[in-house]
Design a protein around this motif. Structure first.
Motif, PDB file in Angstrom:
ATOM      1  N   SER A  90      11.166   7.110  -8.277  1.00 20.46           N
ATOM      2  CA  SER A  90       9.862   6.614  -8.701  1.00 20.46           C
ATOM      3  C   SER A  90      10.005   5.867 -10.018  1.00 20.46           C
ATOM      4  O   SER A  90      10.738   6.304 -10.912  1.00 20.46           O
ATOM      5  CB  SER A  90       8.878   7.768  -8.863  1.00 20.46           C
ATOM      6  N   GLN A 106       9.107  -6.479  -8.029  1.00 22.08           N
ATOM      7  CA  GLN A 106       9.657  -6.924  -6.744  1.00 22.08           C
ATOM      8  C   GLN A 106      11.125  -6.544  -6.602  1.00 22.08           C
ATOM      9  O   GLN A 106      11.577  -6.171  -5.511  1.00 22.08           O
ATOM     10  CB  GLN A 106       9.480  -8.440  -6.628  1.00 22.08           C
ATOM     11  N   ARG A 109      11.439  -2.899  -5.744  1.00 21.56           N
ATOM     12  CA  ARG A 109      11.148  -2.686  -4.320  1.00 21.56           C
ATOM     13  C   ARG A 109      12.347  -3.083  -3.467  1.00 21.56           C
ATOM     14  O   ARG A 109      12.738  -2.358  -2.538  1.00 21.56           O
ATOM     15  CB  ARG A 109       9.910  -3.506  -3.934  1.00 21.56           C
ATOM     16  N   LYS A 114      11.359   4.306  -4.271  1.00 17.59           N
ATOM     17  CA  LYS A 114      10.442   5.026  -3.381  1.00 17.59           C
ATOM     18  C   LYS A 114       8.989   4.771  -3.750  1.00 17.59           C
ATOM     19  O   LYS A 114       8.128   4.611  -2.885  1.00 17.59           O
ATOM     20  CB  LYS A 114      10.730   6.529  -3.459  1.00 17.59           C
ATOM     21  N   ARG A 115       8.688   4.757  -5.051  1.00 15.94           N
ATOM     22  CA  ARG A 115       7.327   4.550  -5.527  1.00 15.94           C
ATOM     23  C   ARG A 115       7.369   3.734  -6.814  1.00 15.94           C
ATOM     24  O   ARG A 115       8.178   4.009  -7.702  1.00 15.94           O
ATOM     25  CB  ARG A 115       6.620   5.889  -5.778  1.00 15.94           C
ATOM     26  N   VAL A 117       4.834   2.133  -9.819  1.00 21.92           N
ATOM     27  CA  VAL A 117       3.526   2.028 -10.468  1.00 21.92           C
ATOM     28  C   VAL A 117       3.637   0.976 -11.561  1.00 21.92           C
ATOM     29  O   VAL A 117       4.552   1.016 -12.384  1.00 21.92           O
ATOM     30  CB  VAL A 117       3.079   3.379 -11.068  1.00 21.92           C
ATOM     31  N   ARG A 130      -0.319  -5.324  -7.379  1.00 22.52           N
ATOM     32  CA  ARG A 130      -0.160  -4.728  -6.035  1.00 22.52           C
ATOM     33  C   ARG A 130       0.408  -5.749  -5.061  1.00 22.52           C
ATOM     34  O   ARG A 130       1.236  -5.413  -4.211  1.00 22.52           O
ATOM     35  CB  ARG A 130      -1.501  -4.184  -5.540  1.00 22.52           C
ATOM     36  N   GLY A 133       3.999  -5.825  -4.995  1.00 29.17           N
ATOM     37  CA  GLY A 133       4.710  -4.702  -4.379  1.00 29.17           C
ATOM     38  C   GLY A 133       4.495  -3.347  -4.996  1.00 29.17           C
ATOM     39  O   GLY A 133       5.084  -2.359  -4.541  1.00 29.17           O
ATOM     40  N   ALA A 134       3.649  -3.246  -6.031  1.00 29.33           N
ATOM     41  CA  ALA A 134       3.397  -1.936  -6.639  1.00 29.33           C
ATOM     42  C   ALA A 134       2.538  -1.073  -5.726  1.00 29.33           C
ATOM     43  O   ALA A 134       1.627  -1.569  -5.056  1.00 29.33           O
ATOM     44  CB  ALA A 134       2.705  -2.107  -7.992  1.00 29.33           C
ATOM     45  N   ASP A 135       2.806   0.221  -5.715  1.00 28.55           N
ATOM     46  CA  ASP A 135       2.010   1.160  -4.927  1.00 28.55           C
ATOM     47  C   ASP A 135       0.709   1.513  -5.631  1.00 28.55           C
ATOM     48  O   ASP A 135      -0.280   1.859  -4.975  1.00 28.55           O
ATOM     49  CB  ASP A 135       2.810   2.443  -4.685  1.00 28.55           C
ATOM     50  N   ALA A 136       0.718   1.457  -6.954  1.00 28.69           N
ATOM     51  CA  ALA A 136      -0.468   1.786  -7.740  1.00 28.69           C
ATOM     52  C   ALA A 136      -0.370   1.070  -9.078  1.00 28.69           C
ATOM     53  O   ALA A 136       0.706   0.606  -9.473  1.00 28.69           O
ATOM     54  CB  ALA A 136      -0.586   3.301  -7.949  1.00 28.69           C
ATOM     55  N   GLU A 146       1.164  11.047 -14.008  1.00 30.68           N
ATOM     56  CA  GLU A 146       2.309  11.090 -13.100  1.00 30.68           C
ATOM     57  C   GLU A 146       3.610  11.097 -13.896  1.00 30.68           C
ATOM     58  O   GLU A 146       3.679  10.618 -15.029  1.00 30.68           O
ATOM     59  CB  GLU A 146       2.248   9.865 -12.176  1.00 30.68           C
TER      60      GLU A 146
END
Length: 264
Positions: A90, A106, A109, A114-115, A117, A130, A133-136, A146
């Motif tokens: 992460s 990018q 990713r 895996k994650r 932010v 986002r 490619g960001a999950d959050a 987090e």
């Protein structure tokens, strides 16, 4: 720097064609389309560049895309790789909407994170991050509840101690900004956290082969569509607008200034 009067002829990233070469540079460079960094006078039709600071651009890479990748992409790649093997891990990436940060998202990713932010100064940039490619996305003013295996920080200052606190046990903070910031060493001990500084300049001088490795990987990711450099392009007569967009932190991705379309 221009508005503050600290630089009358600033340097920066550039893309153009080689018009002439010095006595120790092979004539084969003449006419090549190159990108890189010049130390001063970047806002000009002609600039003086050191051969070690420029590279030939692939034929299928546009000028603005090449400008976005040729230096900012190298910094992003180097900073992300300094976090170690990030596959399955992460990441938190600050300045995630910036010219370097959006590529770091990018690249992370593409390297199997895996994650991811992204952290931004203004939450209205969340959609852009986002799309990269960001999950959050979190704002700098939000609580960072987090915990992350790797944090890539391009802001510095007061975000540094916050980033250290947001690291998971055995996590690593990679700091590449010029914004300073302090780390309390005691905050690293219990959870075996690590802080790593990153500078592309030192690597260019001492490990040019590593720079070439990063650059080759960047061009491949670009050719494969794994990274998509984002930029806003201004004609040279709109220089004031371009500078204002950066100063007011309205830009997303790289800001590019086009001097002469026929030259590129």
């Amino acid at each position: 720097m221009l508005r503050a009067g600290n630089a009358s002829e600033p340097g920066g990233e550039m893309v153009g064609r080689v018009a002439d070469v010095g006595p120790e540079v092979p004539a084969a460079w003449l006419g090549k389309r190159v990108g890189g960094v010049v130390l001063e006078g970047v806002y000009a039709d002609y600039v003086l560049a050191a051969p070690a600071l420029v590279t030939e651009l692939p034929a299928d890479v546009g000028a603005a895309a090449g400008l976005a990748v040729v230096r900012g992409g190298l910094v992003a790649m180097g900073a992300v790789r300094s976090g170690g093997d990030i596959a399955g891990k992460s990441l938190l990436i600050t300045a995630a909407a910036s010219g370097t940060g959006h590529l770091a998202v990018q690249i992370a990713r593409a390297l199997g994170a895996k994650r991811i932010v992204g952290a931004v100064g203004a939450i209205d940039k969340a959609g852009f991050v986002r799309e990269c490619g960001a999950d959050a996305v979190v704002a700098y003013d939000d609580p960072w509840d987090e915990r992350f295996d790797v944090i890539v920080d391009g802001v510095g200052g007061s975000l540094v101690p916050r980033a250290v606190r947001a690291l998971a046990p055995r996590g690593r903070l990679v700091a590449y900004s010029a914004g300073g910031g302090s780390v309390e060493v005691g905050s690293l001990l219990a959870d075996l956290k690590t802080v790593t500084g990153f500078s592309i300049g030192l690597l260019a001088r001492t490990q040019p082969e590593l720079i070439e490795s990063c650059r080759s990987q960047l061009w491949k990711l670009l050719a494969d569509g794994a990274i998509r450099p984002q930029y806003t392009e201004y004609a040279v007569h709109r220089l004031d607008e371009a500078i204002a967009s950066i100063q007011e932190r309205r830009n997303t991705g790289r800001v590019a200034l086009r001097m002469d379309t026929s030259a590129l």
